[in-house]
Scaffold this motif. Structure first.
Motif, PDB file in Angstrom:
ATOM      1  N   GLY A  12      78.930   6.388 -53.955  1.00  0.00           N
ATOM      2  CA  GLY A  12      79.307   6.339 -52.549  1.00  0.00           C
ATOM      3  C   GLY A  12      78.864   5.096 -51.813  1.00  0.00           C
ATOM      4  N   SER A  13      78.276   4.139 -52.521  1.00  0.00           N
ATOM      5  CA  SER A  13      77.825   2.907 -51.856  1.00  0.00           C
ATOM      6  C   SER A  13      78.984   2.040 -51.388  1.00  0.00           C
ATOM      7  CB  SER A  13      76.950   2.075 -52.798  1.00  0.00           C
ATOM      8  OG  SER A  13      75.789   2.771 -53.129  1.00  0.00           O
ATOM      9  N   MET A  14      80.066   2.044 -52.170  1.00  0.00           N
ATOM     10  CA  MET A  14      81.215   1.199 -51.830  1.00  0.00           C
ATOM     11  C   MET A  14      82.246   2.014 -51.054  1.00  0.00           C
ATOM     12  SD  MET A  14      83.408  -1.233 -54.290  1.00  0.00           S
ATOM     13  CE  MET A  14      85.117  -1.590 -53.954  1.00  0.00           C
ATOM     14  N   PRO A  15      82.645   1.510 -49.898  1.00  0.00           N
ATOM     15  CA  PRO A  15      83.657   2.229 -49.123  1.00  0.00           C
ATOM     16  C   PRO A  15      85.018   2.192 -49.824  1.00  0.00           C
ATOM     17  CG  PRO A  15      83.175   0.124 -48.109  1.00  0.00           C
ATOM     18  CD  PRO A  15      82.215   0.282 -49.250  1.00  0.00           C
ATOM     19  N   ALA A  16      85.727   3.275 -49.731  1.00  0.00           N
ATOM     20  CA  ALA A  16      87.062   3.365 -50.343  1.00  0.00           C
ATOM     21  C   ALA A  16      88.119   2.963 -49.328  1.00  0.00           C
ATOM     22  CB  ALA A  16      87.321   4.786 -50.823  1.00  0.00           C
ATOM     23  N   GLY A  17      89.218   2.467 -49.851  1.00  0.00           N
ATOM     24  CA  GLY A  17      90.373   2.174 -49.014  1.00  0.00           C
ATOM     25  C   GLY A  17      90.294   0.836 -48.305  1.00  0.00           C
ATOM     26  N   GLY A  18      91.356   0.546 -47.634  1.00  0.00           N
ATOM     27  CA  GLY A  18      91.408  -0.674 -46.855  1.00  0.00           C
ATOM     28  C   GLY A  18      91.958  -1.882 -47.591  1.00  0.00           C
ATOM     29  N   LEU A  19      92.041  -1.800 -48.916  1.00  0.00           N
ATOM     30  CA  LEU A  19      92.593  -2.907 -49.689  1.00  0.00           C
ATOM     31  C   LEU A  19      93.877  -2.461 -50.373  1.00  0.00           C
ATOM     32  CD1 LEU A  19      89.414  -4.335 -51.446  1.00  0.00           C
ATOM     33  CD2 LEU A  19      90.702  -5.393 -49.600  1.00  0.00           C
ATOM     34  N   THR A  20      94.845  -3.321 -50.353  1.00  0.00           N
ATOM     35  CA  THR A  20      96.083  -3.038 -51.074  1.00  0.00           C
ATOM     36  C   THR A  20      95.884  -3.358 -52.551  1.00  0.00           C
ATOM     37  OG1 THR A  20      96.930  -5.279 -50.819  1.00  0.00           O
ATOM     38  CG2 THR A  20      97.447  -3.698 -49.037  1.00  0.00           C
ATOM     39  N   GLU A  21      96.803  -2.931 -53.389  1.00  0.00           N
ATOM     40  CA  GLU A  21      96.730  -3.285 -54.801  1.00  0.00           C
ATOM     41  C   GLU A  21      96.832  -4.794 -54.972  1.00  0.00           C
ATOM     42  OE1 GLU A  21      98.856  -2.471 -59.084  1.00  0.00           O
ATOM     43  OE2 GLU A  21      98.975  -0.911 -57.558  1.00  0.00           O
ATOM     44  N   SER A  22      97.637  -5.432 -54.148  1.00  0.00           N
ATOM     45  CA  SER A  22      97.755  -6.890 -54.192  1.00  0.00           C
ATOM     46  C   SER A  22      96.416  -7.559 -53.874  1.00  0.00           C
ATOM     47  CB  SER A  22      98.829  -7.362 -53.214  1.00  0.00           C
ATOM     48  OG  SER A  22      98.893  -8.768 -53.179  1.00  0.00           O
ATOM     49  N   ASP A  23      95.721  -7.062 -52.846  1.00  0.00           N
ATOM     50  CA  ASP A  23      94.392  -7.582 -52.512  1.00  0.00           C
ATOM     51  C   ASP A  23      93.446  -7.396 -53.696  1.00  0.00           C
ATOM     52  OD1 ASP A  23      95.163  -8.205 -49.893  1.00  0.00           O
ATOM     53  OD2 ASP A  23      94.262  -6.383 -49.041  1.00  0.00           O
ATOM     54  N   ALA A  24      93.473  -6.203 -54.278  1.00  0.00           N
ATOM     55  CA  ALA A  24      92.587  -5.897 -55.398  1.00  0.00           C
ATOM     56  C   ALA A  24      92.864  -6.824 -56.576  1.00  0.00           C
ATOM     57  CB  ALA A  24      92.738  -4.438 -55.811  1.00  0.00           C
ATOM     58  N   ARG A  25      94.121  -7.092 -56.843  1.00  0.00           N
ATOM     59  CA  ARG A  25      94.471  -8.008 -57.942  1.00  0.00           C
ATOM     60  C   ARG A  25      93.966  -9.430 -57.658  1.00  0.00           C
ATOM     61  NH1 ARG A  25      97.403  -5.720 -61.752  1.00  0.00           N
ATOM     62  NH2 ARG A  25      98.563  -3.827 -61.276  1.00  0.00           N
ATOM     63  N   GLN A  26      94.029  -9.844 -56.407  1.00  0.00           N
ATOM     64  CA  GLN A  26      93.499 -11.162 -56.048  1.00  0.00           C
ATOM     65  C   GLN A  26      91.982 -11.211 -56.250  1.00  0.00           C
ATOM     66  OE1 GLN A  26      95.109 -13.256 -52.515  1.00  0.00           O
ATOM     67  NE2 GLN A  26      96.346 -11.403 -52.269  1.00  0.00           N
ATOM     68  N   LEU A  27      91.305 -10.115 -55.901  1.00  0.00           N
ATOM     69  CA  LEU A  27      89.858 -10.064 -56.123  1.00  0.00           C
ATOM     70  C   LEU A  27      89.530 -10.111 -57.612  1.00  0.00           C
ATOM     71  CD1 LEU A  27      88.795  -7.470 -53.422  1.00  0.00           C
ATOM     72  CD2 LEU A  27      88.042  -9.854 -53.572  1.00  0.00           C
ATOM     73  N   VAL A  28      90.311  -9.419 -58.437  1.00  0.00           N
ATOM     74  CA  VAL A  28      90.094  -9.456 -59.883  1.00  0.00           C
ATOM     75  C   VAL A  28      90.251 -10.881 -60.400  1.00  0.00           C
ATOM     76  CG1 VAL A  28      90.983  -8.703 -62.135  1.00  0.00           C
ATOM     77  CG2 VAL A  28      90.674  -7.034 -60.288  1.00  0.00           C
ATOM     78  N   GLU A  29      91.273 -11.580 -59.932  1.00  0.00           N
ATOM     79  CA  GLU A  29      91.465 -12.973 -60.353  1.00  0.00           C
ATOM     80  C   GLU A  29      90.265 -13.830 -59.943  1.00  0.00           C
ATOM     81  OE1 GLU A  29      93.771 -14.164 -62.438  1.00  0.00           O
ATOM     82  OE2 GLU A  29      94.355 -12.066 -62.589  1.00  0.00           O
ATOM     83  N   TYR A  30      89.715 -13.557 -58.787  1.00  0.00           N
ATOM     84  CA  TYR A  30      88.530 -14.290 -58.339  1.00  0.00           C
ATOM     85  C   TYR A  30      87.314 -13.940 -59.198  1.00  0.00           C
ATOM     86  CZ  TYR A  30      84.744 -16.000 -55.426  1.00  0.00           C
ATOM     87  OH  TYR A  30      83.632 -16.645 -54.980  1.00  0.00           O
ATOM     88  N   ILE A  31      87.126 -12.665 -59.493  1.00  0.00           N
ATOM     89  CA  ILE A  31      85.999 -12.232 -60.333  1.00  0.00           C
ATOM     90  C   ILE A  31      86.043 -12.943 -61.686  1.00  0.00           C
ATOM     91  CG2 ILE A  31      85.055 -10.257 -61.607  1.00  0.00           C
ATOM     92  CD1 ILE A  31      85.906  -8.532 -59.123  1.00  0.00           C
ATOM     93  N   LYS A  32      87.242 -13.151 -62.221  1.00  0.00           N
ATOM     94  CA  LYS A  32      87.392 -13.846 -63.509  1.00  0.00           C
ATOM     95  C   LYS A  32      86.804 -15.255 -63.469  1.00  0.00           C
ATOM     96  CE  LYS A  32      91.644 -11.536 -64.963  1.00  0.00           C
ATOM     97  NZ  LYS A  32      93.056 -11.749 -65.288  1.00  0.00           N
ATOM     98  N   THR A  33      86.762 -15.884 -62.297  1.00  0.00           N
ATOM     99  CA  THR A  33      86.300 -17.278 -62.193  1.00  0.00           C
ATOM    100  C   THR A  33      84.792 -17.379 -62.026  1.00  0.00           C
ATOM    101  OG1 THR A  33      86.457 -17.483 -59.762  1.00  0.00           O
ATOM    102  CG2 THR A  33      88.486 -17.886 -61.062  1.00  0.00           C
ATOM    103  N   ILE A  34      84.123 -16.277 -61.769  1.00  0.00           N
ATOM    104  CA  ILE A  34      82.681 -16.312 -61.474  1.00  0.00           C
ATOM    105  C   ILE A  34      81.904 -16.173 -62.778  1.00  0.00           C
ATOM    106  CG2 ILE A  34      80.799 -15.283 -60.164  1.00  0.00           C
ATOM    107  CD1 ILE A  34      82.964 -14.201 -58.232  1.00  0.00           C
ATOM    108  N   ARG A  35      81.461 -17.275 -63.268  1.00  0.00           N
ATOM    109  CA  ARG A  35      80.743 -17.312 -64.565  1.00  0.00           C
ATOM    110  C   ARG A  35      79.335 -17.629 -64.320  1.00  0.00           C
ATOM    111  NH1 ARG A  35      83.064 -14.313 -68.011  1.00  0.00           N
ATOM    112  NH2 ARG A  35      85.212 -14.293 -67.546  1.00  0.00           N
TER     113      ARG A  35
END
Length: 98
Positions: A75-98
């Motif tokens: 329950g630490s992370m709030p649910a909702g508020g992001l679209t699937e498109s937003d989530a996919r953009q965040l995943v692409e960003y996470i891939k770059t964080i090494r």
């Protein structure tokens, strides 16, 4: 050069408050660090491991309580508020964080 999706993800990281709980380095925070997360094995609170791939990260962003990382509170992370498109953009960003 970063791809446009990862640049959009970086903007979302700051504008949607992800940076308040998810570090981009090895420091401990309210949520798991994103450094080196993509492609790693993540231990869950039930003792199982999951690969941090696109599917896992999308689910974790869109349905935060589906799988809880060991050592972090449900329950630490709030649910909702992001679209699937937003989530996919965040995943692409996470891939770059090494």
């Amino acid at each position: 050069m970063e791809c446009p999706a990862s640049l959009g993800g970086q903007e979302l990281y700051f504008s949607r408050g992800c940076s308040s709980c998810h570090a981009r380095d090895d420091s401990y925070s309210i949520g798991p660090s994103w450094k080196g997360l993509y492609g790693s094995q993540v231990e869950l609170d039930d003792g199982t491991f999951v690969l941090a791939d696109d599917a896992y990260l999308l689910e974790s962003i869109l349905v935060p309580g589906a799988k809880i990382v060991k050592g972090y509170a449900t329950g630490s992370m709030p649910a909702g508020g992001l679209t699937e498109s937003d989530a996919r953009q965040l995943v692409e960003y996470i891939k770059t964080i090494r």
